[in-house]
Design a protein around this motif. Structure first.
Motif, PDB file in Angstrom:
ATOM      1  N   ALA A 185      -3.133   5.355   7.308  1.00  0.00           N
ATOM      2  CA  ALA A 185      -2.362   4.882   7.480  1.00  0.00           C
ATOM      3  C   ALA A 185      -2.553   5.248   8.785  1.00  0.00           C
ATOM      4  CB  ALA A 185      -2.049   6.911   7.821  1.00  0.00           C
ATOM      5  N   VAL A 186      -4.263   5.250   8.941  1.00  0.00           N
ATOM      6  CA  VAL A 186      -4.831   4.946  10.727  1.00  0.00           C
ATOM      7  C   VAL A 186      -4.908   3.704  10.716  1.00  0.00           C
ATOM      8  CG1 VAL A 186      -7.274   5.037  11.857  1.00  0.00           C
ATOM      9  CG2 VAL A 186      -6.091   7.004  10.716  1.00  0.00           C
ATOM     10  N   ILE A 187      -5.143   3.053   9.186  1.00  0.00           N
ATOM     11  CA  ILE A 187      -4.693   1.068   9.279  1.00  0.00           C
ATOM     12  C   ILE A 187      -3.680   0.379   9.572  1.00  0.00           C
ATOM     13  CG2 ILE A 187      -6.057  -0.833   8.149  1.00  0.00           C
ATOM     14  CD1 ILE A 187      -8.429   0.786   6.591  1.00  0.00           C
TER      15      ILE A 187
ATOM     16  N   LEU B  51       5.433   5.326  13.239  1.00  0.00           N
ATOM     17  CA  LEU B  51       5.649   6.211  11.920  1.00  0.00           C
ATOM     18  C   LEU B  51       4.828   6.405  11.161  1.00  0.00           C
ATOM     19  CD1 LEU B  51       8.004   7.337  10.275  1.00  0.00           C
ATOM     20  CD2 LEU B  51       8.254   5.147   8.601  1.00  0.00           C
ATOM     21  N   PHE B  52       3.450   5.163  10.644  1.00  0.00           N
ATOM     22  CA  PHE B  52       2.743   4.742  10.357  1.00  0.00           C
ATOM     23  C   PHE B  52       1.277   5.977  11.355  1.00  0.00           C
ATOM     24  CE2 PHE B  52       3.792   1.955   8.246  1.00  0.00           C
ATOM     25  CZ  PHE B  52       2.894   1.536   7.270  1.00  0.00           C
ATOM     26  N   ALA B  53       1.686   6.178  12.556  1.00  0.00           N
ATOM     27  CA  ALA B  53       0.738   7.616  13.611  1.00  0.00           C
ATOM     28  C   ALA B  53       1.072   9.131  13.347  1.00  0.00           C
ATOM     29  CB  ALA B  53       1.228   6.877  14.876  1.00  0.00           C
ATOM     30  N   TYR B  54       2.445   9.177  13.016  1.00  0.00           N
ATOM     31  CA  TYR B  54       3.141  10.277  12.358  1.00  0.00           C
ATOM     32  C   TYR B  54       2.554  10.943  11.836  1.00  0.00           C
ATOM     33  CZ  TYR B  54       5.901  14.213  11.544  1.00  0.00           C
ATOM     34  OH  TYR B  54       6.581  15.019  10.730  1.00  0.00           O
ATOM     35  N   ASP B  55       2.601   9.775  10.379  1.00  0.00           N
ATOM     36  CA  ASP B  55       2.014   9.543   9.091  1.00  0.00           C
ATOM     37  C   ASP B  55       0.139  10.437   8.662  1.00  0.00           C
ATOM     38  OD1 ASP B  55       1.846  10.496   5.901  1.00  0.00           O
ATOM     39  OD2 ASP B  55       2.201   7.983   6.103  1.00  0.00           O
ATOM     40  N   THR B  56       0.086   9.335   9.913  1.00  0.00           N
ATOM     41  CA  THR B  56      -1.647   9.787  10.687  1.00  0.00           C
ATOM     42  C   THR B  56      -1.714  11.584  11.138  1.00  0.00           C
ATOM     43  OG1 THR B  56      -2.102   7.249  10.501  1.00  0.00           O
ATOM     44  CG2 THR B  56      -3.589   9.501  11.196  1.00  0.00           C
ATOM     45  N   TYR B  57      -0.755  12.023  11.280  1.00  0.00           N
ATOM     46  CA  TYR B  57      -0.823  13.256  12.207  1.00  0.00           C
ATOM     47  C   TYR B  57      -0.574  14.036  11.322  1.00  0.00           C
ATOM     48  CZ  TYR B  57       0.240  16.558  15.130  1.00  0.00           C
ATOM     49  OH  TYR B  57      -0.017  18.068  16.032  1.00  0.00           O
ATOM     50  N   THR B  58       0.233  13.834  10.312  1.00  0.00           N
ATOM     51  CA  THR B  58       0.829  15.128   9.232  1.00  0.00           C
ATOM     52  C   THR B  58      -0.702  14.971   8.460  1.00  0.00           C
ATOM     53  OG1 THR B  58       1.477  13.104   8.106  1.00  0.00           O
ATOM     54  CG2 THR B  58       3.047  14.450   9.870  1.00  0.00           C
ATOM     55  N   ILE B  59      -1.491  14.210   7.953  1.00  0.00           N
ATOM     56  CA  ILE B  59      -2.480  14.133   6.789  1.00  0.00           C
ATOM     57  C   ILE B  59      -3.528  14.636   7.497  1.00  0.00           C
ATOM     58  CG2 ILE B  59      -3.959  12.780   5.046  1.00  0.00           C
ATOM     59  CD1 ILE B  59      -1.713  10.689   5.424  1.00  0.00           C
TER      60      ILE B  59
ATOM     61  N   TRP C 172      -7.723  11.093   1.680  1.00  0.00           N
ATOM     62  CA  TRP C 172      -9.134  10.399   2.961  1.00  0.00           C
ATOM     63  C   TRP C 172      -8.696   9.186   2.649  1.00  0.00           C
ATOM     64  CZ3 TRP C 172     -10.795  12.069   7.060  1.00  0.00           C
ATOM     65  CH2 TRP C 172     -11.527  12.918   7.578  1.00  0.00           C
ATOM     66  N   SER C 173      -7.766   8.826   1.407  1.00  0.00           N
ATOM     67  CA  SER C 173      -8.042   7.288   1.596  1.00  0.00           C
ATOM     68  C   SER C 173      -5.923   6.949   2.120  1.00  0.00           C
ATOM     69  CB  SER C 173      -7.532   6.932  -0.428  1.00  0.00           C
ATOM     70  OG  SER C 173      -8.969   7.029  -1.041  1.00  0.00           O
ATOM     71  N   ASP C 174      -5.140   7.899   1.664  1.00  0.00           N
ATOM     72  CA  ASP C 174      -3.575   7.799   2.538  1.00  0.00           C
ATOM     73  C   ASP C 174      -4.029   7.749   3.886  1.00  0.00           C
ATOM     74  OD1 ASP C 174      -1.203   7.622   2.382  1.00  0.00           O
ATOM     75  OD2 ASP C 174      -1.037  10.236   2.761  1.00  0.00           O
ATOM     76  N   PHE C 175      -5.287   8.669   3.739  1.00  0.00           N
ATOM     77  CA  PHE C 175      -4.941   8.705   6.239  1.00  0.00           C
ATOM     78  C   PHE C 175      -5.856   7.812   6.482  1.00  0.00           C
ATOM     79  CE2 PHE C 175      -8.623   9.995   9.485  1.00  0.00           C
ATOM     80  CZ  PHE C 175      -7.719  10.500  10.213  1.00  0.00           C
TER      81      PHE C 175
ATOM     82  N   PHE D  89       0.912  -0.758   0.041  1.00  0.00           N
ATOM     83  CA  PHE D  89       0.047  -0.005  -0.028  1.00  0.00           C
ATOM     84  C   PHE D  89       0.377   1.152   0.274  1.00  0.00           C
ATOM     85  CE2 PHE D  89      -3.126  -3.042   2.052  1.00  0.00           C
ATOM     86  CZ  PHE D  89      -4.513  -2.842   0.857  1.00  0.00           C
ATOM     87  N   ALA D  90       2.276   1.120   0.195  1.00  0.00           N
ATOM     88  CA  ALA D  90       2.705   2.499   0.878  1.00  0.00           C
ATOM     89  C   ALA D  90       3.455   2.334  -0.978  1.00  0.00           C
ATOM     90  CB  ALA D  90       3.795   2.509   1.801  1.00  0.00           C
ATOM     91  N   MET D  91       4.203   1.358  -0.961  1.00  0.00           N
ATOM     92  CA  MET D  91       4.662   1.252  -2.016  1.00  0.00           C
ATOM     93  C   MET D  91       3.958   2.423  -3.945  1.00  0.00           C
ATOM     94  SD  MET D  91       6.663  -1.691  -2.872  1.00  0.00           S
ATOM     95  CE  MET D  91       8.439  -2.211  -2.378  1.00  0.00           C
ATOM     96  N   VAL D  92       2.022   1.624  -3.601  1.00  0.00           N
ATOM     97  CA  VAL D  92       1.575   2.176  -4.411  1.00  0.00           C
ATOM     98  C   VAL D  92       1.026   4.022  -4.267  1.00  0.00           C
ATOM     99  CG1 VAL D  92      -1.218   2.229  -5.041  1.00  0.00           C
ATOM    100  CG2 VAL D  92      -0.162   0.278  -4.829  1.00  0.00           C
ATOM    101  N   PHE D  93       0.897   4.364  -2.739  1.00  0.00           N
ATOM    102  CA  PHE D  93       0.670   5.867  -2.611  1.00  0.00           C
ATOM    103  C   PHE D  93       1.992   6.122  -2.930  1.00  0.00           C
ATOM    104  CE2 PHE D  93      -3.303   4.505  -0.798  1.00  0.00           C
ATOM    105  CZ  PHE D  93      -4.146   5.385  -0.606  1.00  0.00           C
ATOM    106  N   PHE D  94       3.066   6.364  -2.650  1.00  0.00           N
ATOM    107  CA  PHE D  94       4.505   6.338  -3.317  1.00  0.00           C
ATOM    108  C   PHE D  94       4.745   6.173  -4.314  1.00  0.00           C
ATOM    109  CE2 PHE D  94       8.741   6.452  -4.516  1.00  0.00           C
ATOM    110  CZ  PHE D  94       9.661   7.507  -3.385  1.00  0.00           C
ATOM    111  N   GLY D  95       4.173   6.379  -5.657  1.00  0.00           N
ATOM    112  CA  GLY D  95       3.796   6.670  -6.987  1.00  0.00           C
ATOM    113  C   GLY D  95       3.117   6.925  -7.125  1.00  0.00           C
ATOM    114  N   ILE D  96       1.986   6.856  -6.918  1.00  0.00           N
ATOM    115  CA  ILE D  96       1.123   7.980  -7.106  1.00  0.00           C
ATOM    116  C   ILE D  96       0.826   9.113  -6.715  1.00  0.00           C
ATOM    117  CG2 ILE D  96      -1.553   8.506  -5.948  1.00  0.00           C
ATOM    118  CD1 ILE D  96      -2.245   5.592  -6.705  1.00  0.00           C
ATOM    119  N   PHE D  97       1.955   9.834  -5.564  1.00  0.00           N
ATOM    120  CA  PHE D  97       1.730  10.520  -4.889  1.00  0.00           C
ATOM    121  C   PHE D  97       3.373  11.212  -5.758  1.00  0.00           C
ATOM    122  CE2 PHE D  97      -0.659   9.866  -0.842  1.00  0.00           C
ATOM    123  CZ  PHE D  97      -0.919  10.970  -1.729  1.00  0.00           C
ATOM    124  N   MET D  98       4.431  10.166  -6.209  1.00  0.00           N
ATOM    125  CA  MET D  98       5.513  10.553  -6.903  1.00  0.00           C
ATOM    126  C   MET D  98       4.876  10.979  -8.281  1.00  0.00           C
ATOM    127  SD  MET D  98       8.711   8.476  -8.120  1.00  0.00           S
ATOM    128  CE  MET D  98       8.027   7.631  -9.602  1.00  0.00           C
TER     129      MET D  98
END
Length: 154
Positions: free
Chosen positions: A90-92, A127-135, A84-87, A61-70
């Motif tokens: 990251a929460v899950i 790390l995922f919780a921090y990503d959730t916070y930034t999103i 919202w999908s990325d949020f 999932f992280a690779m997919v979102f990395f590719g989409i955002f990159m």
């Protein structure tokens, strides 16, 4: 002869990769991919390899979102709300990593690879919780910006 001054698509992709990894979101996603890969290796060496399913799924999932955002595909495919999908991803991811890692650390007596995977999983959960916070902060600023622009029309 071929024109050597034109950049190839592969070089363009590598440049996008290099520039995206330097951003805050790119660095977080790259770290999520890397730590998930480390966790997969730890759990694969463990007696209980089934815990690697969470790490594999979150890494993909992280690779997919990395590719989409990159590649900035989130700006082209507007049907999906990528923020919202990325949020939710990251929460899950944070919840699953924290739950499975606590199970592995608490019940992993005698299996060093399982305990190591659990410790790295706890780090990944943070790390995922921090990503959730930034999103969440980005969602909050987007919502306030949308509310302000709506009030200007009245």
């Amino acid at each position: 002869m071929a024109d050597t001054t034109a950049s190839s698509p592969a070089a363009n992709c590598v440049e996008k990769l290099k520039s995206y990894v330097k951003t805050k979101k790119g660095c977080i996603l790259a770290a999520e991919i890397l730590i998930s890969f480390i966790i997969v290796i730890c759990y694969a060496a463990s007696l209980y390899g089934g815990y690697s399913a969470v790490a594999i799924c979150e890494m993909i999932f992280a690779m997919v979102f990395f590719g989409i955002f990159m590649m900035e595909l989130d700006k082209q495919f507007l049907l999906v709300n990528w923020l919202w999908s990325d949020f939710f991803r990251a929460v899950i991811g944070a919840a699953l990593y924290l739950i499975t890692s606590l199970i592995c650390v608490i019940g992993g007596a005698g299996d060093g690879a399982r305990i190591a995977g659990g410790v790295f999983g706890l780090i990944a959960g943070i790390l995922f919780a921090y990503d959730t916070y930034t999103i969440f902060l980005e969602l909050k600023s987007t919502r306030q910006h949308a509310a302000a622009s709506t009030n200007d029309r009245v």
